[in-house]
Motif scaffolding. Structure first.
Motif, short mmCIF file in Angstrom:
data_model
loop_
_atom_site.label_atom_id
_atom_site.label_comp_id
_atom_site.label_asym_id
_atom_site.label_seq_id
_atom_site.Cartn_x
_atom_site.Cartn_y
_atom_site.Cartn_z
N UNK A 196 15.41 66.15 -16.36
CA UNK A 196 14.59 65.72 -15.22
C UNK A 196 15.14 66.24 -13.89
N UNK A 197 15.58 67.47 -13.88
CA UNK A 197 16.06 68.09 -12.65
C UNK A 197 17.52 67.86 -12.33
N UNK A 211 17.03 68.81 -24.86
CA UNK A 211 17.79 67.57 -24.82
C UNK A 211 17.63 66.95 -23.44
N UNK A 212 17.25 65.69 -23.41
CA UNK A 212 17.19 64.95 -22.16
C UNK A 212 17.96 63.65 -22.30
N UNK A 213 18.28 63.03 -21.19
CA UNK A 213 19.00 61.77 -21.22
C UNK A 213 18.00 60.62 -21.19
N UNK A 214 18.35 59.48 -21.79
CA UNK A 214 17.34 58.48 -22.12
C UNK A 214 16.73 57.75 -20.94
N UNK A 215 17.31 57.84 -19.76
CA UNK A 215 16.64 57.26 -18.60
C UNK A 215 15.57 58.20 -18.03
N UNK A 216 15.54 59.44 -18.55
CA UNK A 216 14.54 60.42 -18.10
C UNK A 216 13.43 60.64 -19.12
#
Length: 428
Positions: free
Chosen positions: A45-46, A14-19
């Motif tokens: 993204x870190x 799962x990542x957030x959409x700005x990444x």
């Protein structure tokens, strides 16, 4: 005693959409919650995020002190993905200065005048995109309130509207997937738009100093805050104060107004009452539509170690992490029936009956306690005035066949419509 964060599950993949590309930002977090429960970690993204959804976790979230877990910093880190740093650096009047009582009174006067202008533009009948209509209304009210004389009319207004449509900070969470392209461009379009804002505001300052307009109100205080500075620095500083105030103030309010009208035109009985001037009902409709339209990620950037009660245990959260919850995953599901639009569930600014909720803090339109939106009272007054005026002057018919969709990638603020929302109108 607090425990380590590694006791919490990690939502892998799962990542957030700005990444990373995400088709449905809220849906992705909902899927992680379904798998991992009401407290889990997302690594994107870190960056590290602790998401919390239980009654205890949400109450703990709202209790976080600003000096340890900062809303202001979290908002800044979001908006700076879209806006040049110049908008934030060296500001002398911040958006928090917006809501003095005498200022709010003047904003409502400006809203009435903006509604007059809107009626002139609409004419007797026609079709218009609802969200474009209310966005333009918000620009006119806001620019009249704090951008100086002449800024809400004619060519100056049109130039500022074009510039602020480019500078819309809400794009950072409405279209987070577009932020990589913004960064790659060096924010070239945004910097050019700031130059346009600076040119128009400089003309407004000169007009005021020539005695063509009074110097009172918020714009007058902005001008005074830069007194004594070299001319070029003063002019640019005034314009950047205006720019930050405008991008921070209008877009969510007007989106909420749009959804309130979307919901109201689907309920002929309530529409008739609001059109006849029922302010109390109009306010309840505004609260209910705002609740259901929320796509907000409520985030706090941790700057000092905090012991955070997730509801399944207390964990130590170090600086550099973000603690977050997501309003659309709470507002419509924390108790039975919350997915339905029902203005009667509100009494004044609060839910009339919270007995079915594990905590009253699980549902909100404007936040809770010291984390409530400072614009709540003004926003409800403005939405109420606009709903009564527009619905009272025009018969409105929706041209959409199905309820409008929100932007799937959006994760923050009030929902924006993914599709045109055309209404047909005729003067009563």
């Amino acid at each position: 005693m607090p425990g380590p964060l590694d006791v919490l599950p990690v939502a892998d993949g799962i990542g957030l959409p700005w990444d990373v590309p995400v088709d449905d930002a809220v849906g992705a977090i909902a899927a992680a919650r379904a798998t991992h429960g009401d407290a889990f970690v997302v690594r994107s993204a870190g960056d590290d995020y602790l998401f919390t959804f239980s009654a205890t976790g949400v109450e703990s979230f709202y209790a976080l002190p600003e000096d340890a877990a900062s809303k202001g910093l979290a908002d800044y880190l979001m908006l700076r993905r879209k806006l040049p740093d110049e908008v934030f650096t060296g500001r002398r009047l911040l958006p928090a200065a917006l809501f003095r009582r005498d200022d709010v009174s003047s904003y409502l006067v400006n809203l009435a005048e903006a509604l007059d202008a809107t009626e002139r533009e609409l004419g007797a009948r026609g079709e218009v995109d609802l969200f474009a209509l209310v966005r333009r209304l918000g620009h006119r009210m806001g620019l009249a309130s704090w951008a100086g004389p002449g800024s809400a009319d004619g060519a100056a207004f049109e130039r500022l509207v074009a510039a602020f449509d480019v500078l819309d900070g809400s794009e950072a969470f409405v279209h987070p997937d577009a932020m990589a392209a913004v960064a790659a461009s060096g924010k070239r379009a945004e910097r050019a738009a700031l130059d346009d804002v600076a040119a128009v505001v400089d003309a407004a300052v000169r007009r005021q100093e020539a005695g063509d307009a009074p110097g009172a109100g918020l714009f007058g205080r902005i001008v005074d805050a830069w007194a004594g500075e070299p001319a070029e620095e003063r002019s640019r500083g005034i314009a950047m104060d205006v720019a930050l105030i405008h991008v921070a103030s209008m877009s969510n309010l007007m989106a909420a107004l749009g959804w309130a009208i979307v919901d109201l035109v689907a309920d002929p009985d309530r529409l008739r009452l609001v059109a006849s001037g029922d302010r109390e009902l109009a306010q309840r409709c505004a609260l209910e539509s705002t609740r259901l339209a929320q796509r907000s990620i409520m985030a706090r950037a941790v700057v000092q170690p905090v012991a955070f009660d997730t509801g399944v245990g207390v964990v130590d959260v170090p600086p550099g992490w973000t603690i977050a919850t997501l309003l659309p995953l709470l507002n419509a599901s924390a108790a039975p029936g919350l997915h339905e639009w029902d203005p009667d569930r509100w009494h004044r600014h609060r839910l009339a009956d919270t007995t079915a909720l594990a905590s009253p803090m699980l549902v909100t339109a404007f936040g809770h306690g010291r984390h409530s939106c400072p614009a709540q009272s003004f926003s409800l007054s403005a939405m109420t005035m606009a709903m009564i005026r527009l619905c009272g002057r025009y018969d409105v018919t929706p041209a959409w066949a199905e309820y409008p969709r929100s932007v799937p990638a959006q994760i923050g603020g009030v929902a924006r419509s993914a599709d045109p929302c055309v209404i047909r109108y005729a003067r009563r």
